[in-house]
Design an enzyme around this catalytic site. Structure first.
Site, short mmCIF file in Angstrom:
data_model
loop_
_atom_site.label_atom_id
_atom_site.label_comp_id
_atom_site.label_asym_id
_atom_site.label_seq_id
_atom_site.Cartn_x
_atom_site.Cartn_y
_atom_site.Cartn_z
N SER A 1 -10.13 -0.91 3.87
CA SER A 1 -9.65 -1.07 5.00
C SER A 1 -9.27 0.25 5.52
O SER A 1 -8.65 1.04 5.01
CB SER A 1 -8.29 -2.05 4.79
OG SER A 1 -8.85 -3.20 4.24
N ARG B 1 0.78 -1.31 -0.16
CA ARG B 1 0.00 -0.03 0.03
C ARG B 1 0.69 1.21 -0.02
O ARG B 1 0.53 2.20 0.56
CB ARG B 1 -0.89 -0.06 1.37
CG ARG B 1 -2.01 -1.29 1.37
CD ARG B 1 -3.04 -0.96 0.16
NE ARG B 1 -4.19 -1.87 0.32
CZ ARG B 1 -4.02 -3.29 0.22
NH1 ARG B 1 -3.08 -3.61 -0.49
NH2 ARG B 1 -5.14 -4.02 0.35
N GLU C 1 -4.80 3.27 6.75
CA GLU C 1 -4.48 3.09 5.18
C GLU C 1 -4.95 4.36 4.51
O GLU C 1 -3.92 4.88 3.53
CB GLU C 1 -5.15 1.84 4.73
CG GLU C 1 -4.40 1.45 3.42
CD GLU C 1 -5.61 0.49 2.77
OE1 GLU C 1 -6.28 0.85 1.93
OE2 GLU C 1 -5.43 -0.90 2.79
N1 EPU Z 1 -10.77 -11.43 10.33
C1 EPU Z 1 -11.41 -11.53 11.37
N2 EPU Z 1 -12.24 -10.55 11.67
C2 EPU Z 1 -13.05 -9.77 10.67
C3 EPU Z 1 -12.39 -9.90 9.24
C4 EPU Z 1 -11.19 -10.81 9.13
O1 EPU Z 1 -11.11 -12.30 12.24
O2 EPU Z 1 -13.83 -9.14 10.76
C5 EPU Z 1 -9.51 -12.29 10.19
C6 EPU Z 1 -9.71 -13.55 9.59
O3 EPU Z 1 -9.01 -14.55 10.19
C7 EPU Z 1 -9.47 -13.67 8.04
C8 EPU Z 1 -8.08 -12.67 7.96
O4 EPU Z 1 -8.65 -11.62 9.01
O5 EPU Z 1 -9.09 -14.91 7.42
C9 EPU Z 1 -8.04 -11.82 6.94
O6 EPU Z 1 -9.29 -11.00 6.64
P1 EPU Z 1 -9.39 -10.70 4.94
O7 EPU Z 1 -9.49 -11.76 3.96
O8 EPU Z 1 -10.79 -10.14 4.74
O9 EPU Z 1 -8.14 -9.75 4.68
P2 EPU Z 1 -7.47 -8.39 5.25
O10 EPU Z 1 -6.20 -8.77 5.79
O11 EPU Z 1 -8.50 -7.92 6.60
C10 EPU Z 1 -6.78 -7.41 3.17
C11 EPU Z 1 -6.75 -6.21 2.52
C12 EPU Z 1 -8.01 -5.86 1.87
C13 EPU Z 1 -8.17 -6.99 0.82
C14 EPU Z 1 -8.17 -8.22 1.23
C15 EPU Z 1 -8.11 -9.41 0.69
C16 EPU Z 1 -5.13 -4.61 3.94
C17 EPU Z 1 -5.18 -3.52 4.78
N3 EPU Z 1 -6.61 -5.12 3.64
O12 EPU Z 1 -7.61 -7.53 4.34
O13 EPU Z 1 -8.07 -4.52 1.12
O14 EPU Z 1 -9.23 -6.80 0.08
O15 EPU Z 1 -6.90 -8.40 2.25
O16 EPU Z 1 -6.98 -9.67 -0.21
O17 EPU Z 1 -4.29 -5.24 3.37
C18 EPU Z 1 -8.19 -2.26 1.12
O18 EPU Z 1 -7.05 -2.26 1.12
O19 EPU Z 1 -9.13 -1.29 1.43
C19 EPU Z 1 -9.02 -3.63 1.41
C20 EPU Z 1 -10.13 -3.80 1.32
#
Ligand code: EPU
Length: 337
Positions: free
Chosen positions: A237, A165, A333
């Site tokens: 995010s 990012r 972010e």
């Molecule tokens: N999780 C929780 N609680 C929640 C949501 C998620 O415990 O409410 C845990 C779960 O274990 C899940 C893990 O967090 O497996 C990861 O969650 P998710 O797959 O939704 O991905 P993320 O790491 O939270 C990142 C990016 C997103 C992107 C997704 C998919 C960042 C800051 N965010 O989220 O990007 O869509 O991966 O690749 O890197 C954005 O940048 O605006 C964004 C939405």
């Protein structure tokens, strides 16, 4: 050429958090010629504030700089060969529309980045990423206008300091660079990117997923987990996933069993900020008119009529709580203005 400069513009419709703010002056640019006129006219009177889709910015006050809204349109295939396709989008093109268009042209490669809000010009600024792919993996070049020098330049990947990012455009040196055009390269043979657990789960029943299958799966996952900015004000995010030393991760695991960690190279681990925030009980909580999305702990929402200050206040509370409990400082972010 006369530029259309508007004064005292309401920014609520122009940011996806839907928070109130005003711009002292706003100029919309539709092509390179208008951009050059602006650079010439205001050479000594910058600074500028560039706005794309308004999907990664939290306004907490009025904008004093001249706000430049980039509305440069156009998409085309520049070149196609056995190695792949070079494809171009004007900086003002809607990102998701561009992704869908490449697929409709029979050019796979961007499908994992479907449904990300914002514009093509905004994509390299924060090196958008999702479901195992980042823009930098498909990036070819950008055409930029240096507003201080009034010169158009082409920048390639090594110039852009891409990181998680992050890019040159977030650094001091990149502040005067206005993105006019984005070029991506979609390599052949196409290979699906399917490492992300959520994506694997969604496509488990499909034997050999096509790019369109992946596109549909990503759209479905995002619709399920992330609030639609057209319905509920948000900026995706709000926090970056923190990258910590392996040793700290092992320590934290003793206290927080199940804390997800992904290898991030050089003995480091990327932790899930969503998991941490969820674990601390913030999911679905509100503070005044700001809230944490009930469907995803990383997303802060405007529950109706919130100001940027209120959303920032909630973000700071969460950050403090995470610092106290996990000893980790979360980074925001979106750009906070
Ligand atoms: N999780 C929780 N609680 C929640 C949501 C998620 O415990 O409410 C845990 C779960 O274990 C899940 C893990 O967090 O497996 C990861 O969650 P998710 O797959 O939704 O991905 P993320 O790491 O939270 C990142 C990016 C997103 C992107 C997704 C998919 C960042 C800051 N965010 O989220 O990007 O869509 O991966 O690749 O890197 C954005 O940048 O605006 C964004 C939405």
């Amino acid at each position: 050429m006369a530029l259309d400069i508007l004064e005292s513009v309401d920014l609520r419709p122009l940011n996806t958090f839907r928070v109130p703010a005003k711009a002292r002056a706003l100029v919309a640019l539709h092509n390179r010629e208008e951009a050059l006129v602006l650079a010439e006219r205001e050479k000594d009177s910058g600074p500028y504030f560039f706005l794309g889709g308004g999907s990664n910015i939290l306004f907490t006050r009025d904008v004093e700089e001249t706000l430049v809204k980039v509305e440069i349109a156009g998409k085309r295939i520049v070149e196609e060969g056995p190695q792949g396709a070079l494809v171009e989008a004007g900086a003002g093109e809607d990102w998701h529309g561009f992704v869908a268009w490449t697929l409709s042209q029979g050019l796979p490669g961007l499908e994992n980045l479907a449904l990300i809000p914002g514009t093509a010009g905004g994509a390299p600024v924060q090196n958008i990423g999702a479901y195992g792919l980042e823009l930098k993996d498909r990036f070819h070049s950008v055409e930029v206008l240096d507003m201080k020098e009034g010169k158009v330049r082409v920048l390639e990947a090594p110039d852009l300091h891409f990181g998680y990012r992050h890019s040159l455009f977030k650094e001091e040196k990149g502040k005067d660079l206005l993105i006019l055009k984005l070029r991506v390269f979609l390599p052949l043979p196409w290979a699906p990117v399917l490492e992300y657990p959520d994506l694997q789960k969604t496509l488990a029943h499909v034997e050999q997923p096509t790019a369109k299958d992946i596109f549909s799966a990503v759209v479905a996952i995002r619709k399920r987990k992330l609030p639609d900015p057209a319905v509920v004000g948000n900026g995706g995010s709000f926090f970056k996933n923190p990258v910590v030393e392996e040793g700290l991760y092992q320590e934290l695991l003793k206290e927080y069993r199940g804390l997800p960690g992904y290898p991030a190279g050089e003995g480091k681990v990327k932790l899930s900020a969503a998991w941490i925030i969820d674990r601390l009980g913030w999911k679905g909580k509100t503070l005044g008119r700001a809230g944490v999305a009930p469907s995803h702990a990383l997303v802060l929402i405007n529950t109706g009529g919130a100001t940027g200050q209120e959303i920032l206040e909630l973000a700071l509370r969460i950050r403090e709580d995470v610092q106290r409990s996990f000893g980790i400082r979360l980074e925001f972010e979106p750009t906070i203005y």
